[in-house]
Design a protein around this motif. Sequence first.
Motif, PDB file in Angstrom:
ATOM      1  N   LEU A 228      41.672  46.630  33.988  1.00 46.13           N
ATOM      2  CA  LEU A 228      40.232  46.868  33.785  1.00 46.13           C
ATOM      3  C   LEU A 228      39.908  48.080  32.908  1.00 46.13           C
ATOM      4  O   LEU A 228      38.723  48.376  32.698  1.00 46.13           O
ATOM      5  CB  LEU A 228      39.529  47.056  35.132  1.00 46.13           C
ATOM      6  N   ASP A 229      40.917  48.765  32.401  1.00 44.31           N
ATOM      7  CA  ASP A 229      40.664  50.011  31.676  1.00 44.31           C
ATOM      8  C   ASP A 229      39.598  49.860  30.594  1.00 44.31           C
ATOM      9  O   ASP A 229      38.597  50.575  30.579  1.00 44.31           O
ATOM     10  CB  ASP A 229      41.958  50.542  31.051  1.00 44.31           C
ATOM     11  N   HIS A 230      39.808  48.942  29.660  1.00 44.43           N
ATOM     12  CA  HIS A 230      38.879  48.812  28.544  1.00 44.43           C
ATOM     13  C   HIS A 230      37.490  48.372  29.014  1.00 44.43           C
ATOM     14  O   HIS A 230      36.472  48.902  28.556  1.00 44.43           O
ATOM     15  CB  HIS A 230      39.410  47.827  27.502  1.00 44.43           C
ATOM     16  N   MET A 231      37.449  47.406  29.919  1.00 48.91           N
ATOM     17  CA  MET A 231      36.164  46.877  30.378  1.00 48.91           C
ATOM     18  C   MET A 231      35.303  47.975  30.988  1.00 48.91           C
ATOM     19  O   MET A 231      34.093  48.073  30.724  1.00 48.91           O
ATOM     20  CB  MET A 231      36.388  45.756  31.396  1.00 48.91           C
TER      21      MET A 231
ATOM     22  N   SER B  85      40.643  41.392  22.777  1.00 51.40           N
ATOM     23  CA  SER B  85      42.098  41.432  22.944  1.00 51.40           C
ATOM     24  C   SER B  85      42.496  42.352  24.092  1.00 51.40           C
ATOM     25  O   SER B  85      43.550  42.184  24.708  1.00 51.40           O
ATOM     26  CB  SER B  85      42.769  41.895  21.652  1.00 51.40           C
ATOM     27  N   ARG B  86      41.619  43.318  24.400  1.00 51.96           N
ATOM     28  CA  ARG B  86      41.911  44.253  25.487  1.00 51.96           C
ATOM     29  C   ARG B  86      41.338  43.769  26.820  1.00 51.96           C
ATOM     30  O   ARG B  86      41.640  44.352  27.863  1.00 51.96           O
ATOM     31  CB  ARG B  86      41.367  45.642  25.136  1.00 51.96           C
ATOM     32  N   ILE B  87      40.522  42.710  26.766  1.00 53.28           N
ATOM     33  CA  ILE B  87      39.980  42.108  27.984  1.00 53.28           C
ATOM     34  C   ILE B  87      40.906  41.011  28.501  1.00 53.28           C
ATOM     35  O   ILE B  87      40.920  40.684  29.683  1.00 53.28           O
ATOM     36  CB  ILE B  87      38.579  41.509  27.704  1.00 53.28           C
ATOM     37  N   ALA B  88      41.711  40.458  27.616  1.00 56.50           N
ATOM     38  CA  ALA B  88      42.565  39.313  27.944  1.00 56.50           C
ATOM     39  C   ALA B  88      43.409  39.497  29.204  1.00 56.50           C
ATOM     40  O   ALA B  88      43.578  38.544  29.978  1.00 56.50           O
ATOM     41  CB  ALA B  88      43.465  38.978  26.758  1.00 56.50           C
ATOM     42  N   PRO B  89      43.972  40.690  29.486  1.00 51.39           N
ATOM     43  CA  PRO B  89      44.791  40.830  30.692  1.00 51.39           C
ATOM     44  C   PRO B  89      44.061  40.504  31.992  1.00 51.39           C
ATOM     45  O   PRO B  89      44.671  40.048  32.948  1.00 51.39           O
ATOM     46  CB  PRO B  89      45.208  42.308  30.651  1.00 51.39           C
ATOM     47  N   VAL B  90      42.749  40.724  32.026  1.00 50.84           N
ATOM     48  CA  VAL B  90      41.986  40.394  33.228  1.00 50.84           C
ATOM     49  C   VAL B  90      42.021  38.887  33.476  1.00 50.84           C
ATOM     50  O   VAL B  90      42.203  38.422  34.599  1.00 50.84           O
ATOM     51  CB  VAL B  90      40.526  40.875  33.111  1.00 50.84           C
ATOM     52  N   ALA B  91      41.841  38.122  32.400  1.00 50.01           N
ATOM     53  CA  ALA B  91      41.836  36.666  32.514  1.00 50.01           C
ATOM     54  C   ALA B  91      43.195  36.135  32.979  1.00 50.01           C
ATOM     55  O   ALA B  91      43.265  35.108  33.664  1.00 50.01           O
ATOM     56  CB  ALA B  91      41.455  36.045  31.175  1.00 50.01           C
ATOM     57  N   LEU B  92      44.270  36.808  32.609  1.00 51.88           N
ATOM     58  CA  LEU B  92      45.601  36.368  33.019  1.00 51.88           C
ATOM     59  C   LEU B  92      45.797  36.515  34.528  1.00 51.88           C
ATOM     60  O   LEU B  92      46.496  35.715  35.146  1.00 51.88           O
ATOM     61  CB  LEU B  92      46.671  37.177  32.277  1.00 51.88           C
TER      62      LEU B  92
END
Length: 268
Positions: free
Chosen positions: A58-61, A131-138
């Motif tokens: 969640l860092d970027h978000m 591109s920095r939000i993508a990890p949340v979706a994973l």
Amino acid sequence: MPSDAPLPSRYEIRPLGPEHVEWAKAIVTHSNAFGSPVWSVLWPDEMTDRNYKVFGALDHMVEHQIASGYSLGLFDTEYQYKRSESAATGGKLWWDTEDLSADGDKLMEQMDFPLLSVALAYDGFFPFDMSRIAPVALVLGGFAESLHALEVLDKRDPASWKPTGPRQVLMRNATATKLDEGGKGLMRHLAHRIMRQAAENGFRGMQIEGYHDSVTAVWSNPPAPFKGEIVSRINAWTWGVENEKGEMVHMLRPSKQDCSKIYVTLKA
């Protein structure tokens, strides 16, 4: 706490700063992992691990929204610290991301800081770096896909609402309250304050996705003179996406929650 009651004097609403990033991440993560009618239902036996993974993603978000200057937090000025070490620093998050034995209650006890509720937001003209939000979706399977479904089902003319410059549409992304502070109307107070603040800053509208009945109720029924509208909706049980074989996959089952996109008109 009645919706029209004044905020008790012990509580204070103020802008969030960089020093609140970890606390805000923890509140958003924990409330969704253990209190969401969607995510807590999907993975009831592995939420501690997912809690830590979402927290790390969640860092970027959270940073992007706090840096915008439009995100608010509700603080308890009479908060009683659970540990003396927390008091010494004005609050502290004690999570050990290697401790998979910690349940929701233990993780809640380790959130030893006076921030109780957050309303995160950013100017829609300055979006996330996807591109920095993508990890949340994973980590949260079905999250990105359900947001896309709400976008597709929104039949408004994009030109009628999307921002073409700064300070036009404020995007609300993540509203959360510590689970042991629920039922006091804190989210409503934050929502109404951020609506008024956005209007004062010149925004004509606000948009938020609600994956909880209380969020949808508050944001679709704003205080006058603002007007709220549910512009698209899916049901977690009936909604699905086709896989490569043409089979319908219901990514949010067994949850039966209605998920909505809500637009609040601040200025005609």
